[in-house]
Design a protein around this motif. Structure first.
Motif, PDB file in Angstrom:
ATOM      1  N   LYS A  25       0.809  -1.221   0.000  1.00 61.10           N
ATOM      2  CA  LYS A  25       0.000   0.000   0.000  1.00 61.10           C
ATOM      3  C   LYS A  25       0.840   1.267   0.000  1.00 61.10           C
ATOM      4  O   LYS A  25       0.404   2.305  -0.473  1.00 61.10           O
ATOM      5  N   ARG A  26       2.042   1.182   0.562  1.00 58.68           N
ATOM      6  CA  ARG A  26       2.928   2.346   0.641  1.00 58.68           C
ATOM      7  C   ARG A  26       4.334   1.913   0.247  1.00 58.68           C
ATOM      8  O   ARG A  26       4.806   0.862   0.650  1.00 58.68           O
ATOM      9  N   THR A  27       5.006   2.781  -0.503  1.00 58.89           N
ATOM     10  CA  THR A  27       6.391   2.530  -0.896  1.00 58.89           C
ATOM     11  C   THR A  27       7.219   3.747  -0.522  1.00 58.89           C
ATOM     12  O   THR A  27       6.995   4.847  -1.038  1.00 58.89           O
ATOM     13  N   GLY A  28       8.158   3.538   0.401  1.00 58.23           N
ATOM     14  CA  GLY A  28       9.053   4.611   0.809  1.00 58.23           C
ATOM     15  C   GLY A  28      10.073   4.890  -0.282  1.00 58.23           C
ATOM     16  O   GLY A  28      10.480   3.984  -1.014  1.00 58.23           O
ATOM     17  N   VAL A  29      10.470   6.146  -0.388  1.00 55.12           N
ATOM     18  CA  VAL A  29      11.413   6.558  -1.429  1.00 55.12           C
ATOM     19  C   VAL A  29      12.483   7.447  -0.796  1.00 55.12           C
ATOM     20  O   VAL A  29      12.184   8.273   0.073  1.00 55.12           O
ATOM     21  N   ALA A  30      13.717   7.269  -1.262  1.00 58.75           N
ATOM     22  CA  ALA A  30      14.819   8.150  -0.863  1.00 58.75           C
ATOM     23  C   ALA A  30      15.691   8.407  -2.084  1.00 58.75           C
ATOM     24  O   ALA A  30      15.814   7.548  -2.960  1.00 58.75           O
ATOM     25  N   ALA A  31      16.286   9.578  -2.126  1.00 58.74           N
ATOM     26  CA  ALA A  31      17.224   9.933  -3.189  1.00 58.74           C
ATOM     27  C   ALA A  31      18.600  10.080  -2.554  1.00 58.74           C
ATOM     28  O   ALA A  31      18.724  10.554  -1.423  1.00 58.74           O
ATOM     29  N   GLY A  32      19.625   9.642  -3.277  1.00 62.44           N
ATOM     30  CA  GLY A  32      20.964   9.722  -2.717  1.00 62.44           C
ATOM     31  C   GLY A  32      22.024   9.898  -3.771  1.00 62.44           C
ATOM     32  O   GLY A  32      21.782   9.715  -4.966  1.00 62.44           O
ATOM     33  N   ASN A  33      23.202  10.219  -3.283  1.00 63.60           N
ATOM     34  CA  ASN A  33      24.310  10.564  -4.149  1.00 63.60           C
ATOM     35  C   ASN A  33      25.564   9.848  -3.670  1.00 63.60           C
ATOM     36  O   ASN A  33      25.912   9.924  -2.492  1.00 63.60           O
ATOM     37  N   ARG A  34      26.224   9.181  -4.590  1.00 61.27           N
ATOM     38  CA  ARG A  34      27.446   8.450  -4.259  1.00 61.27           C
ATOM     39  C   ARG A  34      28.555   9.388  -3.788  1.00 61.27           C
ATOM     40  O   ARG A  34      29.315   9.048  -2.878  1.00 61.27           O
ATOM     41  N   LEU A  35      28.673  10.550  -4.408  1.00 59.30           N
ATOM     42  CA  LEU A  35      29.751  11.481  -4.088  1.00 59.30           C
ATOM     43  C   LEU A  35      29.695  11.925  -2.626  1.00 59.30           C
ATOM     44  O   LEU A  35      30.706  11.929  -1.930  1.00 59.30           O
ATOM     45  N   THR A  36      28.500  12.271  -2.159  1.00 52.62           N
ATOM     46  CA  THR A  36      28.354  12.736  -0.778  1.00 52.62           C
ATOM     47  C   THR A  36      28.107  11.580   0.187  1.00 52.62           C
ATOM     48  O   THR A  36      28.289  11.736   1.389  1.00 52.62           O
ATOM     49  N   PRO A  41      15.160  11.431   2.522  1.00 55.96           N
ATOM     50  CA  PRO A  41      13.827  10.855   2.341  1.00 55.96           C
ATOM     51  C   PRO A  41      12.978  11.713   1.415  1.00 55.96           C
ATOM     52  O   PRO A  41      13.099  12.941   1.400  1.00 55.96           O
ATOM     53  N   GLN A  42      12.142  11.056   0.640  1.00 61.63           N
ATOM     54  CA  GLN A  42      11.170  11.714  -0.240  1.00 61.63           C
ATOM     55  C   GLN A  42       9.778  11.299   0.235  1.00 61.63           C
ATOM     56  O   GLN A  42       9.635  10.355   0.994  1.00 61.63           O
ATOM     57  N   ALA A  43       8.769  11.968  -0.249  1.00 57.37           N
ATOM     58  CA  ALA A  43       7.407  11.627   0.163  1.00 57.37           C
ATOM     59  C   ALA A  43       7.087  10.191  -0.227  1.00 57.37           C
ATOM     60  O   ALA A  43       7.394   9.746  -1.330  1.00 57.37           O
ATOM     61  N   THR A  44       6.483   9.465   0.695  1.00 58.52           N
ATOM     62  CA  THR A  44       6.095   8.076   0.457  1.00 58.52           C
ATOM     63  C   THR A  44       5.002   8.011  -0.598  1.00 58.52           C
ATOM     64  O   THR A  44       4.093   8.846  -0.625  1.00 58.52           O
ATOM     65  N   ALA A 126      12.823   4.430   6.196  1.00 61.76           N
ATOM     66  CA  ALA A 126      13.381   3.103   5.915  1.00 61.76           C
ATOM     67  C   ALA A 126      14.101   3.100   4.565  1.00 61.76           C
ATOM     68  O   ALA A 126      15.184   2.528   4.429  1.00 61.76           O
ATOM     69  N   ALA A 127      13.518   3.758   3.558  1.00 60.32           N
ATOM     70  CA  ALA A 127      14.174   3.854   2.246  1.00 60.32           C
ATOM     71  C   ALA A 127      15.508   4.593   2.379  1.00 60.32           C
ATOM     72  O   ALA A 127      16.494   4.229   1.731  1.00 60.32           O
ATOM     73  N   THR A 128      15.546   5.605   3.227  1.00 58.40           N
ATOM     74  CA  THR A 128      16.782   6.358   3.459  1.00 58.40           C
ATOM     75  C   THR A 128      17.830   5.468   4.113  1.00 58.40           C
ATOM     76  O   THR A 128      19.004   5.473   3.714  1.00 58.40           O
ATOM     77  N   ILE A 129      17.426   4.689   5.099  1.00 57.14           N
ATOM     78  CA  ILE A 129      18.338   3.755   5.773  1.00 57.14           C
ATOM     79  C   ILE A 129      18.883   2.737   4.774  1.00 57.14           C
ATOM     80  O   ILE A 129      20.081   2.446   4.753  1.00 57.14           O
TER      81      ILE A 129
END
Length: 139
Positions: A25-36, A41-44, A126-129
């Protein structure tokens, strides 16, 4: 696969990632960067079945990731269960729909960790983790 791939398997030119903590019902989302080495976290996504794909496509257009990361849950003893298979299927669908590399990460306890940290949006946390764990494996 039951964990992040060693960095040797993730080409260095892949720098921007979107990660997903898949749920029915819900999917957590995160954006990330290899360099940093950081993830945000982004809106679920609150959608079921095929209704989630336009929402994911919008995130893809917004973030232009080089690759995707999907958290895959396992029992504590490493055995698969129904949600393991669902998350792996979701990973295959992402690969097929968007043509990007998709890396699966063992996400045991990521939601528990998010709750313990007091996250208001446990799915996005959780997506961020998951993504931070993946990014740490690249260094």
């Amino acid at each position: 696969m039951t964990g992040p791939l060693p960095s040797a398997h993730v080409p260095a030119h892949l720098g921007r990632f979107l990660a997903f903590d898949f749920g029915l019902k819900r999917t957590g989302v995160a954006a990330g960067n290899r360099l940093t080495g950081t993830a945000t976290p982004q809106a679920t996504l609150r959608a079921e079945g095929d209704a989630r794909w336009p929402l994911i496509a919008a995130r893809m257009a917004e973030w232009q990731p080089d690759a995707l990361v999907v958290g895959v849950p396992w029992h504590p003893d490493g055995a698969a269960h129904d949600n393991t298979r669902r998350a792996q299927r979701f990973a295959r669908q992402l690969r097929g729909r968007f043509g990007l590399p998709v890396y699966e990460v063992d996400e045991r306890y990521s939601t528990t960790e998010a709750h313990a940290a007091g996250a208001r949006d446990a799915d996005a946390a959780a997506a961020t983790i998951i993504l931070e764990q993946f990014l740490r494996s690249l260094s």
